[in-house]
Scaffold this motif. Structure first.
Motif, short mmCIF file in Angstrom:
data_model
loop_
_atom_site.label_atom_id
_atom_site.label_comp_id
_atom_site.label_asym_id
_atom_site.label_seq_id
_atom_site.Cartn_x
_atom_site.Cartn_y
_atom_site.Cartn_z
N ALA A 16 6.94 -5.71 -7.26
CA ALA A 16 6.81 -5.58 -5.81
C ALA A 16 5.40 -5.96 -5.35
O ALA A 16 5.24 -6.69 -4.35
CB ALA A 16 7.14 -4.15 -5.38
N ASN A 17 4.39 -5.51 -6.08
CA ASN A 17 3.02 -5.84 -5.69
C ASN A 17 2.68 -7.30 -5.96
O ASN A 17 1.88 -7.89 -5.23
CB ASN A 17 2.03 -4.92 -6.43
CG ASN A 17 1.94 -3.56 -5.80
OD1 ASN A 17 1.36 -3.38 -4.74
ND2 ASN A 17 2.54 -2.57 -6.45
N LEU A 18 3.30 -7.89 -6.97
CA LEU A 18 3.10 -9.32 -7.20
C LEU A 18 3.67 -10.14 -6.05
O LEU A 18 3.03 -11.09 -5.58
CB LEU A 18 3.75 -9.72 -8.53
CG LEU A 18 3.62 -11.21 -8.90
CD1 LEU A 18 2.16 -11.60 -9.05
CD2 LEU A 18 4.40 -11.51 -10.18
N LEU A 19 4.86 -9.75 -5.59
CA LEU A 19 5.45 -10.43 -4.44
C LEU A 19 4.60 -10.25 -3.19
O LEU A 19 4.41 -11.19 -2.41
CB LEU A 19 6.88 -9.91 -4.20
CG LEU A 19 7.91 -10.26 -5.27
CD1 LEU A 19 9.25 -9.58 -4.96
CD2 LEU A 19 8.11 -11.77 -5.38
N CYS A 20 4.08 -9.03 -3.01
CA CYS A 20 3.19 -8.77 -1.86
C CYS A 20 1.92 -9.60 -1.95
O CYS A 20 1.41 -10.09 -0.93
CB CYS A 20 2.85 -7.28 -1.79
SG CYS A 20 4.20 -6.22 -1.25
N PHE A 21 1.41 -9.77 -3.17
CA PHE A 21 0.20 -10.58 -3.36
C PHE A 21 0.47 -12.04 -2.96
O PHE A 21 -0.36 -12.67 -2.28
CB PHE A 21 -0.25 -10.51 -4.81
CG PHE A 21 -1.51 -11.28 -5.09
CD1 PHE A 21 -2.76 -10.71 -4.89
CD2 PHE A 21 -1.43 -12.59 -5.56
CE1 PHE A 21 -3.92 -11.44 -5.15
CE2 PHE A 21 -2.59 -13.32 -5.81
CZ PHE A 21 -3.83 -12.74 -5.62
#
Length: 231
Positions: A16-21
């Motif tokens: 999820a945080n990779l996608l947000c990044f």
């Protein structure tokens, strides 16, 4: 079973945080593009620091930094990074809610500031001796994009409206101009998107609350098990 759920939670946070990044990097790039190609500081100097390009730049930087902390903290099971991630999300949520409340409270004042800037910009553009061509350029871009003319209507322009006001028959001696002024068009645009903006803020706050819950769950598990990096 519990270990499997926590591993699933860990890798869910990472993905999820990779996608947000990635999304934050895209927003940042789009903000840079708009900064270079769409400059309206000459038309609305009062709100120049709060234009869309600046907002996209700030949002992109914040999203990439926070999501990177969340990704690295979950991947490395670092309690310090997870706690920092939790606090940053909490602060961001408070800032978003505060900004939304301020926009609601000072909606009329902001509208008056925009109207004042548009009127002053129109005076400069109407002045035949004016040397600031940025105001004329900004007016042309706004009138073409929003399909409007002047602050209230085409009669604001003296002696006649520019070509960017033309709606039809532009080559004729008496062309047809856009009937609506840019002020009312901008007001209608913000009113039409008010509900969408409110829903977006609510959804964003829900995502941030879930992120805080996941981060704190991992933080507590690492603290109890003694795994991961120490504070």
């Amino acid at each position: 079973m519990a270990q499997g759920c926590l591993k699933c939670l860990k890798y869910t946070m990472c993905v999820a945080n990779l996608l947000c990044f990635i999304c934050g990097a895209v927003v940042l790039g789009f903000g840079v593009y708009m900064t270079l190609n769409f400059k309206f500081a000459a038309l609305t100097p009062t709100l120049a620091s709060f234009n869309l390009a600046n907002m996209l730049l700030i949002s992109g930087i914040v999203i990439t930094c926070v999501s990177f902390l969340g990704f690295l903290g979950a991947l490395k099971e670092n309690r310090c990074l997870l706690l920092t991630y939790f606090l940053l999300l909490f602060i961001l949520m408070l800032v978003e809610l505060t900004a939304a409340c301020l926009l609601l409270v000072y909606e009329k004042e902001i509208g008056e500031l925009v109207k004042k800037d548009l009127v002053n910009g129109l005076k400069v553009a109407n002045n035949p001796n004016a040397t600031d061509t940025n105001v004329e350029r900004d007016w042309d871009v706004v009138q073409k994009k929003l399909q409007c003319c002047g602050v209230n209507n085409e009669t604001d322009w003296k002696p006649k409206p520019p070509l960017s006001c033309c709606a039809a028959d532009c080559d004729l001696p008496k062309p047809q101009y856009w009937k609506k002024g840019c002020l009312i068009t901008l007001q209608n645009f913000f009113e039409d998107n008010f509900l969408t903006t409110g829903i977006s803020v609510i959804v964003l706050c829900i995502i941030e609350v879930l992120g805080m819950c996941f981060a704190m769950t991992l933080f507590c598990h690492i603290s109890r098990s003694g795994l991961g990096y120490k504070l």
